[in-house]
Design a protein around this motif. Structure first.
Motif, PDB file in Angstrom:
ATOM      1  N   GLU A   1      33.272  56.675  29.807  1.00  0.00           N
ATOM      2  CA  GLU A   1      34.112  57.820  29.440  1.00  0.00           C
ATOM      3  C   GLU A   1      33.253  59.035  29.119  1.00  0.00           C
ATOM      4  OE1 GLU A   1      38.090  58.401  26.766  1.00  0.00           O
ATOM      5  OE2 GLU A   1      36.397  57.414  25.800  1.00  0.00           O
ATOM      6  N   ALA A   2      32.162  58.822  28.375  1.00  0.00           N
ATOM      7  CA  ALA A   2      31.257  59.928  28.050  1.00  0.00           C
ATOM      8  C   ALA A   2      30.612  60.502  29.310  1.00  0.00           C
ATOM      9  CB  ALA A   2      30.184  59.454  27.076  1.00  0.00           C
ATOM     10  N   ALA A   3      30.211  59.623  30.248  1.00  0.00           N
ATOM     11  CA  ALA A   3      29.593  60.100  31.484  1.00  0.00           C
ATOM     12  C   ALA A   3      30.586  60.883  32.326  1.00  0.00           C
ATOM     13  CB  ALA A   3      29.045  58.915  32.282  1.00  0.00           C
ATOM     14  N   HIS A   4      31.807  60.393  32.439  1.00  0.00           N
ATOM     15  CA  HIS A   4      32.811  61.074  33.262  1.00  0.00           C
ATOM     16  C   HIS A   4      33.196  62.419  32.672  1.00  0.00           C
ATOM     17  CE1 HIS A   4      34.120  56.846  34.847  1.00  0.00           C
ATOM     18  NE2 HIS A   4      32.963  57.247  35.347  1.00  0.00           N
ATOM     19  N   GLU A   5      33.163  62.535  31.354  1.00  0.00           N
ATOM     20  CA  GLU A   5      33.513  63.811  30.723  1.00  0.00           C
ATOM     21  C   GLU A   5      32.534  64.919  31.072  1.00  0.00           C
ATOM     22  OE1 GLU A   5      33.833  62.981  26.592  1.00  0.00           O
ATOM     23  OE2 GLU A   5      35.897  62.205  26.719  1.00  0.00           O
ATOM     24  N   VAL A   6      31.267  64.572  31.346  1.00  0.00           N
ATOM     25  CA  VAL A   6      30.274  65.589  31.717  1.00  0.00           C
ATOM     26  C   VAL A   6      30.051  65.601  33.226  1.00  0.00           C
ATOM     27  CG1 VAL A   6      29.121  65.519  29.490  1.00  0.00           C
ATOM     28  CG2 VAL A   6      28.355  63.994  31.305  1.00  0.00           C
ATOM     29  N   GLY A   7      30.950  64.935  33.979  1.00  0.00           N
ATOM     30  CA  GLY A   7      30.892  65.012  35.434  1.00  0.00           C
ATOM     31  C   GLY A   7      29.926  64.066  36.102  1.00  0.00           C
ATOM     32  N   ILE A   8      29.547  62.954  35.420  1.00  0.00           N
ATOM     33  CA  ILE A   8      28.596  61.999  36.002  1.00  0.00           C
ATOM     34  C   ILE A   8      29.338  60.722  36.370  1.00  0.00           C
ATOM     35  CG2 ILE A   8      26.542  60.601  35.584  1.00  0.00           C
ATOM     36  CD1 ILE A   8      25.602  62.735  33.631  1.00  0.00           C
ATOM     37  N   VAL A   9      29.192  60.293  37.624  1.00  0.00           N
ATOM     38  CA  VAL A   9      29.708  59.011  38.094  1.00  0.00           C
ATOM     39  C   VAL A   9      28.509  58.084  38.275  1.00  0.00           C
ATOM     40  CG1 VAL A   9      31.002  57.818  39.905  1.00  0.00           C
ATOM     41  CG2 VAL A   9      31.624  60.150  39.252  1.00  0.00           C
ATOM     42  N   HIS A  10      28.532  56.925  37.628  1.00  0.00           N
ATOM     43  CA  HIS A  10      27.375  56.027  37.634  1.00  0.00           C
ATOM     44  C   HIS A  10      27.119  55.449  39.019  1.00  0.00           C
ATOM     45  CE1 HIS A  10      24.848  52.534  36.768  1.00  0.00           C
ATOM     46  NE2 HIS A  10      24.579  53.070  35.587  1.00  0.00           N
ATOM     47  N   ARG A  11      28.157  54.887  39.656  1.00  0.00           N
ATOM     48  CA  ARG A  11      28.119  54.347  41.016  1.00  0.00           C
ATOM     49  C   ARG A  11      27.365  53.030  41.163  1.00  0.00           C
ATOM     50  NH1 ARG A  11      26.794  58.490  45.662  1.00  0.00           N
ATOM     51  NH2 ARG A  11      24.810  58.603  44.569  1.00  0.00           N
ATOM     52  N   ASP A  12      26.823  52.470  40.076  1.00  0.00           N
ATOM     53  CA  ASP A  12      26.131  51.183  40.196  1.00  0.00           C
ATOM     54  C   ASP A  12      26.332  50.356  38.932  1.00  0.00           C
ATOM     55  OD1 ASP A  12      24.660  49.334  41.657  1.00  0.00           O
ATOM     56  OD2 ASP A  12      22.750  49.980  40.797  1.00  0.00           O
ATOM     57  N   VAL A  13      27.561  50.339  38.421  1.00  0.00           N
ATOM     58  CA  VAL A  13      27.870  49.504  37.257  1.00  0.00           C
ATOM     59  C   VAL A  13      27.889  48.046  37.715  1.00  0.00           C
ATOM     60  CG1 VAL A  13      29.552  48.986  35.457  1.00  0.00           C
ATOM     61  CG2 VAL A  13      29.227  51.353  36.217  1.00  0.00           C
ATOM     62  N   LYS A  14      27.066  47.228  37.089  1.00  0.00           N
ATOM     63  CA  LYS A  14      26.966  45.811  37.432  1.00  0.00           C
ATOM     64  C   LYS A  14      26.278  45.096  36.273  1.00  0.00           C
ATOM     65  CE  LYS A  14      22.666  46.599  40.007  1.00  0.00           C
ATOM     66  NZ  LYS A  14      22.010  46.527  41.336  1.00  0.00           N
ATOM     67  N   PRO A  15      26.305  43.750  36.237  1.00  0.00           N
ATOM     68  CA  PRO A  15      25.701  43.039  35.106  1.00  0.00           C
ATOM     69  C   PRO A  15      24.230  43.366  34.895  1.00  0.00           C
ATOM     70  CG  PRO A  15      27.109  41.561  36.360  1.00  0.00           C
ATOM     71  CD  PRO A  15      27.040  42.840  37.143  1.00  0.00           C
ATOM     72  N   GLY A  16      23.485  43.641  35.970  1.00  0.00           N
ATOM     73  CA  GLY A  16      22.072  43.966  35.806  1.00  0.00           C
ATOM     74  C   GLY A  16      21.829  45.279  35.105  1.00  0.00           C
ATOM     75  N   ASN A  17      22.833  46.148  35.037  1.00  0.00           N
ATOM     76  CA  ASN A  17      22.682  47.451  34.391  1.00  0.00           C
ATOM     77  C   ASN A  17      23.413  47.540  33.055  1.00  0.00           C
ATOM     78  OD1 ASN A  17      21.034  48.508  36.384  1.00  0.00           O
ATOM     79  ND2 ASN A  17      22.755  49.307  37.579  1.00  0.00           N
ATOM     80  N   VAL A  18      23.813  46.395  32.517  1.00  0.00           N
ATOM     81  CA  VAL A  18      24.431  46.336  31.185  1.00  0.00           C
ATOM     82  C   VAL A  18      23.510  45.516  30.290  1.00  0.00           C
ATOM     83  CG1 VAL A  18      26.412  45.565  29.834  1.00  0.00           C
ATOM     84  CG2 VAL A  18      26.764  46.537  32.110  1.00  0.00           C
ATOM     85  N   LEU A  19      22.996  46.121  29.230  1.00  0.00           N
ATOM     86  CA  LEU A  19      22.108  45.454  28.296  1.00  0.00           C
ATOM     87  C   LEU A  19      22.912  44.967  27.089  1.00  0.00           C
ATOM     88  CD1 LEU A  19      19.053  47.910  28.355  1.00  0.00           C
ATOM     89  CD2 LEU A  19      19.476  45.898  29.798  1.00  0.00           C
TER      90      LEU A  19
END
Length: 446
Positions: free
Chosen positions: A131-149
């Motif tokens: 939500e914070a990223a989308h509010e400033v116009g950023i789309v992650h495009r690679d959300v996956k288990p390897g990128n969640v700590l």
């Protein structure tokens, strides 16, 4: 660069490498120390896939540098902060906040499915980061288990905005290619369409599915087959999701316009947790030093490998999917017509039985008395062989059940009313003609 060769290396004149934190499809994350500020950092060495051309490598390098500057302005408790971006050996290196945690991919690989309560808490944290990223116009495009700590307190951080895109920013593409992890790519990305915030939510749904089920929602042997499944198939049925099943179903909706948004997903996750017992039911093991051999190689496990798809491949995939969908619609219409036809035949048969067709059993079990056959018509006016047998002309007061059934009943009644009338008229005419002939002869004899 191997772990042995990397240890003790000085990057950009200030970051000393001391160990490996993890590996992924786009590079290696090293543990390092910032000698200037004397603090631990996570240093990501961005390694581009070997199958990219020199032109595409250069485009990705420039895009990584540009998007790192964009991601640096994103500050949120559940986002790993990006401190700096430097170039070394012609490759970008991202200097990030060091989080005492392990990737969700590594945790699931080593310990299997996580309790749904833990997955719900992780989902709420990642939702906040997105939500914070989308509010400033950023789309992650690679959300996956390897990128969640995931830390010891089960708090989650979203990391690695390496292939993120700033909405509205001029795009530096890779010659029409799409880069991503197939099991976690949203259907619209697989079709070659532009990725918006809804694509990140689909990827979050696939990530939570993997965490709670211990397997991929769309698991195929080949990357293109996986993309085909993402676009056209339903996810594998859940077994451990419990009350998270509605959230997973809403996030994994194919149509981005109908997909569950951030507010709805947060509401459903909180509702699920409100019925659970307080406290953390599970926590990941001690983070400690991670052995390089224990980390999944190249992100291949649990669909973490980053793949490159040409625009032509995606267009071919869309064409195949369109053909399959068209065939499926035609088959569905054919089956619907057959069901409707069978239903009308059944209703007509029941109607005939109610009207007293021969062979119907009475309540006492005895067959009804035989019905007298209808009068025979002359051969030239006999009914066609396809006409049904005669039935009593008792009026049926029940309304027709469908327009087709009503038309069939009317034809049925009309045939067995008109024919007897015509036969009667012909008999009367024949009798009258006979009488006229007899009278004529009688008068002629006189």
């Amino acid at each position: 660069m191997s772990a042995e060769a990397g240890l003790g290396r000085l990057v950009a004149g200030r970051y000393v490498v001391s160990g490996v934190l993890g590996r992924g499809g786009m590079g290696v994350v090293w543990r390092a120390t910032d000698q200037v500020l004397n603090r631990p950092v996570a240093l990501k060495e961005v390694v581009f896939p070997a199958h990219l051309s020199d032109e595409e490598r250069d485009a990705l390098r420039r895009r990584t540098l540009r998007e790192a500057r964009t991601a640096a302005r994103l500050v949120h408790p559940n986002v790993t902060t990006l401190y700096d971006v430097v170039e070394e050996d012609g490759r970008p290196w991202l200097v990030m906040e060091h989080v005492d945690a392990r990737s969700l991919q590594e945790v699931v690989q080593q310990h299997g499915p996580l309790p749904w309560t833990t997955v719900a808490r992780i989902g709420l944290d990642v939702l906040g980061a997105l939500e914070a990223a989308h509010e400033v116009g950023i789309v992650h495009r690679d959300v996956k288990p390897g990128n969640v700590l995931v830390g010891r307190d089960c708090a989650a951080h979203l990391t690695d905005f390496g292939i993120a895109v700033a909405t509205g920013d001029p795009s530096i593409t890779t010659a029409g290619a799409i880069i991503g992890s197939p099991p976690f790519m949203a259907p619209e990305r697989a079709r070659g369409e532009e990725a918006g915030p809804a694509a990140d939510l689909w990827s979050l749904g696939a990530t939570l599915y993997t965490a709670v089920e211990g397997r991929l929602a769309f698991e195929r042997t080949e990357p293109m087959a996986t993309l085909f499944a993402v676009v056209s198939d339903d996810p594998a049925p859940v077994e451990h999701a419990g009350p998270l099943e509605p959230v997973l179903r809403g996030l994994l909706t194919k149509d981005p316009a109908a997909r569950m948004d951030v507010a709805a997903a947060r509401r459903e996750l909180r509702r699920a947790l409100s019925g659970s017992e307080p406290g953390t039911a599970w926590a990941p093991p001690d983070t400690g030093d991670t052995d390089d051999t224990a980390v999944s190689q190249d992100g291949a496990a649990l669909g973490g490998r980053v793949e490159r798809f040409d625009a032509d491949d995606l267009r071919a995939l869309a064409s195949v999917i369109g053909t399959v969908a068209r065939d499926a619609r035609e088959q569905a219409r054919y089956l619907a017509d057959k069901r409707r036809e069978r239903k009308e035949h059944k209703e007509l048969r029941e109607l005939r039985e109610r009207e007293g067709r021969p062979g119907r059993r009475r309540a006492g079990g005895a067959a009804p008395p035989p019905q007298a056959p209808p009068p025979q018509a002359p051969r030239s006016q006999a009914p066609s062989p396809q006409a049904p047998p005669a039935a009593p002309s008792r009026v049926v007061t029940s309304p027709p059940r469908s327009a087709g059934l009503a038309r069939r009943r009317w034809r049925f009644k009309r045939r067995w009313v008109v024919v007897p009338v015509l036969v009667t008229v012909l008999v009367v005419l024949a009798a009258v003609s006979g009488m006229v002939v007899l009278l004529a002869r009688a008068f002629g004899a006189l």
